[in-house]
Design an enzyme around this catalytic site. Sequence first.
Site, short mmCIF file in Angstrom:
data_model
loop_
_atom_site.label_atom_id
_atom_site.label_comp_id
_atom_site.label_asym_id
_atom_site.label_seq_id
_atom_site.Cartn_x
_atom_site.Cartn_y
_atom_site.Cartn_z
N GLY A 154 39.46 33.97 74.34
CA GLY A 154 38.24 34.16 75.11
C GLY A 154 38.35 33.50 76.47
O GLY A 154 39.27 32.75 76.74
N GLY B 294 41.62 20.24 73.77
CA GLY B 294 41.40 20.53 72.36
C GLY B 294 39.94 20.30 72.03
O GLY B 294 39.35 19.30 72.44
N SER C 289 55.52 18.35 51.33
CA SER C 289 56.01 17.17 52.05
C SER C 289 57.46 17.38 52.50
O SER C 289 58.18 18.22 51.96
CB SER C 289 55.90 15.92 51.18
OG SER C 289 56.67 16.05 50.01
N GLU D 18 48.79 20.23 67.65
CA GLU D 18 47.94 20.22 68.85
C GLU D 18 48.80 20.31 70.11
O GLU D 18 48.42 20.96 71.08
CB GLU D 18 47.05 18.99 68.91
CG GLU D 18 46.10 19.08 70.09
CD GLU D 18 44.84 18.24 69.96
OE1 GLU D 18 44.03 18.31 70.89
OE2 GLU D 18 44.67 17.53 68.96
N HIS E 133 47.81 20.38 54.63
CA HIS E 133 49.22 20.07 54.37
C HIS E 133 49.54 20.52 52.95
O HIS E 133 48.86 20.13 52.00
CB HIS E 133 49.48 18.58 54.55
CG HIS E 133 48.98 18.04 55.85
ND1 HIS E 133 49.35 18.59 57.07
CD2 HIS E 133 48.14 17.03 56.14
CE1 HIS E 133 48.76 17.91 58.04
NE2 HIS E 133 48.00 16.97 57.50
N VAL E 134 50.57 21.36 52.81
CA VAL E 134 50.84 21.96 51.50
C VAL E 134 52.17 21.55 50.89
O VAL E 134 52.42 21.81 49.72
CB VAL E 134 50.77 23.52 51.59
CG1 VAL E 134 49.36 23.95 51.94
CG2 VAL E 134 51.77 24.07 52.58
N HIS F 275 42.27 34.28 68.97
CA HIS F 275 41.18 34.70 69.87
C HIS F 275 41.43 34.10 71.24
O HIS F 275 41.61 32.89 71.37
CB HIS F 275 39.84 34.23 69.33
CG HIS F 275 38.71 34.39 70.30
ND1 HIS F 275 38.18 35.63 70.62
CD2 HIS F 275 38.05 33.48 71.05
CE1 HIS F 275 37.22 35.45 71.52
NE2 HIS F 275 37.11 34.17 71.79
#
Length: 141
Positions: A109, A83, A93, A63, A90-91, A107
């Site tokens: 905008g 935000g 460690s 963030e 999380h894939v 995007h």
Amino acid sequence: MKLTEEEILEQCARMCKNTLMETLDISFCEVGVDYLVAKMPVTSKVHQPDGVLHGGAMVALAESVGSAASHIFLDTKEYYIRGLEISANHVKSVKEGYVYARAEIVHKGRTTQLWDIKIRNEEGNLISIVKLTTIALPKSK
């Protein structure tokens, strides 16, 4: 007047003073035409109890870099950036070293922006995939 990469990174560093980014030792290290990269050291300060990087710290990193990118690439003289939504998968460690978060615009905008943020370790392995939606709110006069 267009800022140089160095000036943009210095501006990002100034934004971090006395914030969560400073607490987590997040620093901005690369900027391009449509992306921004930040890094964070993986130490016990950002570990969960079993000694690996806390998912919340990764979301805070994501963030931070996505919001900073919105500030860089949008007119923040007239708008506040906030935000709106964030989701993370999380894939892998990590126990030590640095993680790098790269925010790329999906995007752009007038009101909402969508960021794709990939967090990788020092070897380039994917650690987390994050989607961040930001909103530009007009500043009242």
